[in-house]
Design a protein around this motif. Structure first.
Motif, PDB file in Angstrom:
ATOM      1  N   UNK A  77      23.468  43.570   7.690  1.00 15.62           N
ATOM      2  CA  UNK A  77      23.441  42.113   7.890  1.00 15.62           C
ATOM      3  C   UNK A  77      22.489  41.793   9.040  1.00 15.62           C
ATOM      4  N   UNK A  78      21.446  41.026   8.755  1.00 15.36           N
ATOM      5  CA  UNK A  78      20.458  40.625   9.760  1.00 15.36           C
ATOM      6  C   UNK A  78      20.528  39.112   9.913  1.00 15.36           C
ATOM      7  N   UNK A  79      20.768  38.629  11.138  1.00 11.04           N
ATOM      8  CA  UNK A  79      20.942  37.187  11.341  1.00 11.04           C
ATOM      9  C   UNK A  79      20.260  36.740  12.625  1.00 11.04           C
ATOM     10  N   UNK A  80      19.620  35.595  12.554  1.00 12.44           N
ATOM     11  CA  UNK A  80      19.070  34.978  13.764  1.00 12.44           C
ATOM     12  C   UNK A  80      20.176  34.193  14.463  1.00 12.44           C
ATOM     13  N   UNK A  81      20.227  34.294  15.791  1.00 16.46           N
ATOM     14  CA  UNK A  81      21.314  33.670  16.544  1.00 16.46           C
ATOM     15  C   UNK A  81      21.025  32.235  16.942  1.00 16.46           C
ATOM     16  N   UNK A  82      19.827  31.710  16.658  1.00 15.89           N
ATOM     17  CA  UNK A  82      19.539  30.326  17.041  1.00 15.89           C
ATOM     18  C   UNK A  82      20.286  29.371  16.116  1.00 15.89           C
ATOM     19  N   UNK A  83      20.446  28.126  16.547  1.00 17.72           N
ATOM     20  CA  UNK A  83      21.198  27.153  15.774  1.00 17.72           C
ATOM     21  C   UNK A  83      20.329  25.950  15.403  1.00 17.72           C
ATOM     22  N   UNK A  84      20.429  25.526  14.165  1.00 22.43           N
ATOM     23  CA  UNK A  84      19.940  24.226  13.697  1.00 22.43           C
ATOM     24  C   UNK A  84      21.172  23.558  13.115  1.00 22.43           C
ATOM     25  N   UNK A  85      21.698  22.577  13.813  1.00 18.76           N
ATOM     26  CA  UNK A  85      23.030  22.070  13.482  1.00 18.76           C
ATOM     27  C   UNK A  85      23.062  21.385  12.117  1.00 18.76           C
ATOM     28  N   UNK A  86      24.118  21.656  11.391  1.00 20.16           N
ATOM     29  CA  UNK A  86      24.294  21.115  10.048  1.00 20.16           C
ATOM     30  C   UNK A  86      24.667  19.640  10.117  1.00 20.16           C
ATOM     31  N   UNK A  87      24.614  18.970   8.970  1.00 19.71           N
ATOM     32  CA  UNK A  87      24.929  17.540   8.934  1.00 19.71           C
ATOM     33  C   UNK A  87      26.374  17.290   9.327  1.00 19.71           C
ATOM     34  N   UNK A  88      27.292  18.163   8.910  1.00 21.89           N
ATOM     35  CA  UNK A  88      28.699  17.957   9.274  1.00 21.89           C
ATOM     36  C   UNK A  88      28.894  18.108  10.783  1.00 21.89           C
ATOM     37  N   UNK A  89      28.124  18.991  11.412  1.00 21.23           N
ATOM     38  CA  UNK A  89      28.211  19.141  12.866  1.00 21.23           C
ATOM     39  C   UNK A  89      27.619  17.938  13.579  1.00 21.23           C
ATOM     40  N   UNK A  90      26.520  17.426  13.058  1.00 16.34           N
ATOM     41  CA  UNK A  90      25.836  16.306  13.716  1.00 16.34           C
ATOM     42  C   UNK A  90      26.587  14.984  13.562  1.00 16.34           C
ATOM     43  N   UNK A  91      27.245  14.789  12.426  1.00 18.96           N
ATOM     44  CA  UNK A  91      27.893  13.508  12.163  1.00 18.96           C
ATOM     45  C   UNK A  91      29.347  13.466  12.606  1.00 18.96           C
ATOM     46  N   UNK A  92      29.870  14.580  13.109  1.00 21.62           N
ATOM     47  CA  UNK A  92      31.256  14.582  13.587  1.00 21.62           C
ATOM     48  C   UNK A  92      31.426  13.591  14.726  1.00 21.62           C
ATOM     49  N   UNK A  93      32.552  12.884  14.766  1.00 20.06           N
ATOM     50  CA  UNK A  93      32.777  11.892  15.806  1.00 20.06           C
ATOM     51  C   UNK A  93      33.022  12.539  17.168  1.00 20.06           C
ATOM     52  N   UNK A  94      33.481  13.780  17.158  1.00 22.18           N
ATOM     53  CA  UNK A  94      33.640  14.533  18.399  1.00 22.18           C
ATOM     54  C   UNK A  94      32.634  15.659  18.433  1.00 22.18           C
ATOM     55  N   UNK A  98      28.579  46.427   7.604  1.00 27.68           N
ATOM     56  CA  UNK A  98      28.456  47.852   7.914  1.00 27.68           C
ATOM     57  C   UNK A  98      27.557  48.041   9.126  1.00 27.68           C
ATOM     58  N   UNK A  99      26.471  47.270   9.162  1.00 26.48           N
ATOM     59  CA  UNK A  99      25.589  47.236  10.330  1.00 26.48           C
ATOM     60  C   UNK A  99      25.140  45.804  10.547  1.00 26.48           C
ATOM     61  N   UNK A 100      25.239  45.347  11.783  1.00 28.34           N
ATOM     62  CA  UNK A 100      24.908  43.954  12.106  1.00 28.34           C
ATOM     63  C   UNK A 100      23.773  43.926  13.123  1.00 28.34           C
ATOM     64  N   UNK A 101      22.681  43.263  12.765  1.00 29.43           N
ATOM     65  CA  UNK A 101      21.526  43.098  13.657  1.00 29.43           C
ATOM     66  C   UNK A 101      21.373  41.614  13.940  1.00 29.43           C
ATOM     67  N   UNK A 102      21.513  41.222  15.195  1.00 25.42           N
ATOM     68  CA  UNK A 102      21.411  39.803  15.544  1.00 25.42           C
ATOM     69  C   UNK A 102      20.528  39.633  16.765  1.00 25.42           C
TER      70      UNK A 102
END
Length: 499
Positions: free
Chosen positions: A108-125, A143-147
């Motif tokens: 599993x290879x994942x970038x740790x940066x965030x681009x916030x989703x619409x549900x995150x952006x439109x939440x009232x809190x 099995x193996x995680x690269x981040x």
């Protein structure tokens, strides 16, 4: 009987990040080195409600019976994916949610940066998904995680994120190809070769280190420097307040001074001082209570009024930021149009307290002003006229302490702090939720009015909650319901059920 299996790869990438290029590179890599390859893609509904999922399968030509071609799937199957690549952390979470990552099989290879989703952006809190939990989930599921922050690597090398992820994949050794074969694929593409190879090398180097979630998580922040004007207040924080809260308090005095002046920042600490002697014995609860109270007090004391809005919109840093976002060149002119729609209430709030109350209570005075507030106005802050208009409003900051809004908000703050201080010694968990309930009061105009109504309705239940063993949990649930929608239906339902 042939027991060889395809190598299966799923790539989750947002539009514009080169996910298709990465998929094409992998197909070319396979086909040039003795493998059959197939790729398909399923586009997301929208830019941040779901990324495009590219799915690839590779099968060695030597493993196929003479004259026959392997049959490959068109989409990833949960539990049957060898490699998953996510170009952003929320997409990594979606891969986990779909069951594409398994502990006995998946790299599993994942970038740790965030681009916030619409549900995150439109939440009232605060609707952000906890990044640490996503990273921990990836570490546990794979099995193996690269981040790593592959987006930052791409920016540093002047390229896109796709070659950095490609380099990370090469470093894992999960595919039966050498680094040179990976790089030859980029060269054959013929577009942006040098920058892509540089980004590939950066991704390769970072992936060899295999950072864990603990390594990418930010450490506990020390007390940051605050500048010479606030040096005395910083010293006061170090002398009078618990060390665990120094960073939050330093941010609080900085915000208060930016909002008003140094004396206002001092009053911020004055308001918090009485709480110290009422903190609970439990050190974790004490630290959390002081930290949350300090954070929310700083937010409440820097409430948004017309002066604050005008100030923020006319700052040089804002023009520089917007210019950077649109990549403004020396030959271009930047035009910024602001849509403003102040109500009579905002005008009254800005006036001296007595005059503001008179305006709100006098029908004929309101009738004179309301025709000018029925429609919003477009003010071009990049023009001299528009800029001077807002600059004049921002210059009213020294008059703010005499305004109606200032008096109203500070009386509310006093009542809120008194409740927290009263509950802290005996019901610290409930006091903590009272501190956090401030998040209901935010914004300006209609948004602020709705938030204040919700806060009042929630706080009206406090006497009842004080007698309940699960009072703190009930108050937290009420606050969450108030943030669930702007119609108030979720809060109404829960209030009716809280007896």
């Amino acid at each position: 009987m042939n027991t060889q299996h395809s190598i299966t790869i799923a790539i989750l990438a947002m539009g514009g990040e080169g996910g298709g290029v990465l998929a094409d590179w992998l197909v070319d890599l396979a086909e040039q080195n003795g493998y059959f390859a197939q790729t398909t893609s399923v586009p997301g509904v929208a830019q941040r409600t779901g990324a495009t999922v590219y799915y690839l399968e590779m099968f060695p030509e030597a493993g196929a019976p003479t004259g026959r071609l392997p049959t490959m799937a068109l989409s990833p199957v949960p539990g049957e994916v060898d490699i998953v690549i996510a170009s952003e952390l929320m997409e990594a979470g979606r891969a986990l949610q779909r069951g594409l990552v398994t502990a006995n099989r998946t790299t599993f290879i994942a970038s740790t940066h965030r681009v916030y989703s619409m549900t995150e952006r439109t939440a009232m809190g605060d609707g952000r998904v906890n990044s640490d939990k996503l990273l921990a989930g990836g570490q546990a599921a794979a099995q193996r995680f690269v981040s790593a922050d592959f987006a930052q690597l791409a920016e540093d090398t002047g390229s896109l994120i796709s070659p950095t992820l490609y380099g990370a994949l090469a470093a894992t050794g999960r595919l039966p190809f050498s680094r040179a074969q990976f790089e030859d694929t980029i060269t054959r593409g013929g577009v942006g070769v040098q920058s892509s190879l540089k980004a590939f090398a950066a991704g390769f180097a970072v992936a060899q280190q295999t950072p864990t979630p603990a390594q990418v998580s930010a450490p506990v922040a020390p007390m940051p420097p605050v500048g010479s004007r606030l040096a005395a207040l910083a010293q006061r924080i170090q002398q009078d307040f618990p060390p665990a809260n120094h960073a939050t308090l330093a941010a609080g005095i900085t915000r208060a001074a930016d909002y008003q002046d140094v004396a206002y920042a001092a009053s911020y600490l004055d308001r918090l001082q009485p709480l110290i002697s009422h903190l609970p014995v439990d050190p974790k609860l004490a630290a959390d209570l002081m930290d949350d109270t300090a954070r929310h007090l700083a937010l409440w004391m820097s409430y948004e009024d017309t002066v604050r809005v005008a100030d923020l919109k006319t700052r040089r840093s804002r023009f520089n930021r917007v210019g950077g976002e649109v990549k403004l060149s020396q030959t271009q002119h930047l035009g910024i149009n602001e849509f403003l729609h102040p109500r009579v209430e905002e005008i009254a709030d800005t006036l001296p307290a007595g005059l503001g109350r008179w305006l709100l209570a006098t029908p004929w005075a309101r009738a004179c002003i309301e025709p000018f507030t029925r429609k919003g106005r477009i003010v071009q802050t990049s023009s001299i006229r528009g800029y001077l208009l807002l600059y004049t409003i921002a210059a009213m900051r020294p008059l703010r302490p005499r305004s109606l809004r200032f008096q109203v908000e500070h009386q509310r703050i006093t009542d809120w702090l008194a409740t927290i201080t009263r509950l802290a010694p005996t019901q610290p968990a409930l006091a903590l939720e009272v501190a956090r309930s401030q998040r209901l009061v935010k914004g300006y105009g209609d948004t602020h009015a709705r938030g204040w109504r919700s806060y009042q309705r929630v706080m009206a239940k406090l006497p009842q909650l004080q007698t309940m063993p699960q009072g703190a949990q009930q108050l937290a649930a009420l606050s969450q319901a108030a943030l669930a929608d702007d119609s108030g239906k979720a809060l109404e339902h829960l209030l009716a059920a809280t007896v």
